[in-house]
Design an enzyme around this catalytic site. Structure first.
Site, mmCIF file in Angstrom:
data_model
loop_
_atom_site.group_PDB
_atom_site.id
_atom_site.type_symbol
_atom_site.label_atom_id
_atom_site.label_comp_id
_atom_site.label_asym_id
_atom_site.label_seq_id
_atom_site.Cartn_x
_atom_site.Cartn_y
_atom_site.Cartn_z
ATOM 1 N N GLY A 232 -12.882 -5.693 -3.282
ATOM 2 C CA GLY A 232 -12.516 -4.436 -3.917
ATOM 3 C C GLY A 232 -13.645 -3.748 -4.654
ATOM 4 O O GLY A 232 -14.318 -4.342 -5.491
ATOM 5 N N HIS B 144 -16.859 -8.868 4.077
ATOM 6 C CA HIS B 144 -17.407 -7.958 5.086
ATOM 7 C C HIS B 144 -18.934 -8.038 5.142
ATOM 8 O O HIS B 144 -19.611 -7.029 5.309
ATOM 9 C CB HIS B 144 -16.979 -6.517 4.790
ATOM 10 C CG HIS B 144 -15.495 -6.320 4.793
ATOM 11 N ND1 HIS B 144 -14.745 -6.350 5.939
ATOM 12 C CD2 HIS B 144 -14.626 -6.103 3.773
ATOM 13 C CE1 HIS B 144 -13.467 -6.153 5.638
ATOM 14 N NE2 HIS B 144 -13.374 -6.006 4.327
ATOM 15 N N THR C 159 -7.170 -5.087 -0.653
ATOM 16 C CA THR C 159 -5.946 -5.434 0.060
ATOM 17 C C THR C 159 -6.021 -6.821 0.689
ATOM 18 O O THR C 159 -5.067 -7.599 0.624
ATOM 19 C CB THR C 159 -5.668 -4.385 1.158
ATOM 20 O OG1 THR C 159 -5.635 -3.098 0.577
ATOM 21 C CG2 THR C 159 -4.343 -4.660 1.832
ATOM 22 N N ASP D 170 0.828 -1.212 0.000
ATOM 23 C CA ASP D 170 0.000 0.000 0.000
ATOM 24 C C ASP D 170 0.861 1.259 0.000
ATOM 25 O O ASP D 170 0.660 2.169 -0.804
ATOM 26 C CB ASP D 170 -0.901 0.029 1.242
ATOM 27 C CG ASP D 170 -2.153 -0.811 1.086
ATOM 28 O OD1 ASP D 170 -2.462 -1.192 -0.051
ATOM 29 O OD2 ASP D 170 -2.813 -1.084 2.093
ATOM 30 N N ASP E 122 -12.316 4.654 -2.391
ATOM 31 C CA ASP E 122 -12.808 3.417 -2.983
ATOM 32 C C ASP E 122 -13.764 3.673 -4.137
ATOM 33 O O ASP E 122 -13.883 2.843 -5.048
ATOM 34 C CB ASP E 122 -13.548 2.575 -1.940
ATOM 35 C CG ASP E 122 -12.656 2.079 -0.821
ATOM 36 O OD1 ASP E 122 -11.572 1.556 -1.126
ATOM 37 O OD2 ASP E 122 -13.036 2.224 0.359
#
Length: 298
Positions: free
Chosen positions: A209, A187, A107, A36, A236
């Site tokens: 993503g 999530h 990530t 990152d 995002d």
């Protein structure tokens, strides 16, 4: 290539610059944090050198580290530069431009080896609006290459300017007669699931993503991207939203409100994300969402 005066901030010049430097993002063989940070240092250094007066907001926060000179990218594609800048984006004041950078979107998937989920996102906003974006998929074709198949080039870059066109891909509508949704892979919550259930999908594709999910819409692999959670951020969605709108799609929160991207806006997208591909009735999806889902995202 040096930026042109007047229309520099959101011209094709800038977006191609972003696409070029996203290709060279470093740290792809390292683990999450260093990947990152390395990628963001490359991106911020390159953009700051070319466009010193704009505001740049990255997921990893501000960077004051020196970077090697070979990390700084200045290349542009002459074919893309032949395209005209939309009239509404000419003569933009530097202070009105904000660049939102996610150096490694997806990530968690990156660290788990799900490399096709990974994207580099560079979004351009003028005032409140997302107007241009680059989605770079560094590991596109990696499976075929790993298996010894013929691959012209690993990685690809997609870009779009609202009112100015798209590049790097051919927009495709999702198939008729069914409803395919894409949502978070890692999530999920009862609220996320309740939103999906209310839309009665024929299929749900769970991937990592935001950039990857929007790519599924613009390539016709899904009809809508639904994420009933506060976990998404402006870096995002800025680039994916601009590319999606440029293809005829739409992105809002789950209340139907558009996100704002000016420099003082809080970073979390607290209203969740609803994105629909071209040809989809965005308002239909909004109307189907239960009140309990909306109330959870206030």
């Amino acid at each position: 290539m040096k930026p042109r005066s007047g229309d520099w901030a959101v011209t094709i010049d800038f977006l191609q610059e972003a696409a070029s430097l996203s290709n060279s993002s470093n740290g792809k063989n390292d683990l999450q944090t260093e990947a990152d940070r390395s990628a963001q240092r490359c991106i911020l250094a390159s953009l700051s050198q070319q466009f010193p007066e704009v505001t740049i907001i990255g997921e990893e926060g501000p960077s004051f580290c020196e970077v090697p000179s070979d990390w700084v990218v200045t290349d542009s594609d002459p074919e893309v530069l032949k395209m005209a800048c939309p009239a509404y984006l000419q003569n933009i004041d530097d202070k009105d431009v904000v660049i939102w950078v996610d150096p490694l979107d997806g990530t968690s998937e990156y660290t788990q080896g799900l490399l096709e989920h990974v994207t580099v996102l560079i979004g351009v906003a003028v005032g409140d609006r997302a107007v241009g974006g680059v989605i770079h998929q560094p590991y596109y074709n990696y499976k075929r290459q790993r298996e010894g198949g013929e691959v012209e080039e690993m990685g690809r870059t997609l870009w779009g300017i609202v009112g100015g066109g798209v590049g790097g891909f051919v927009p495709t509508s999702a198939p008729e007669g069914c409803r395919i949704l894409t949502t978070t892979r890692s999530h999920s919550t009862p609220v996320v699931q309740a939103a999906l259930d209310a839309l009665q999908p024929d299929e749900v594709i769970r991937v990592g993503g935001a950039g990857h999910k929007v790519m599924m819409l613009i390539e016709g692999k899904a009809h809508a991207y639904v994420f009933a959670s506060k976990g998404c951020k402006k870096w995002d969605t800025c680039a994916p939203e601009a590319v999606l709108i440029a293809t005829g799609g739409r992105l809002t929160d789950l209340h139907g409100d558009s996100y704002k991207y000016h420099k003082d806006i809080p970073h979390p997208n607290t209203g969740g994300v609803l994105a629909t591909g071209r040809g989809q009735d965005h308002d239909w999806y909004l109307a189907k969402l239960p009140d309990a889902v909306r109330q959870a995202l206030v």
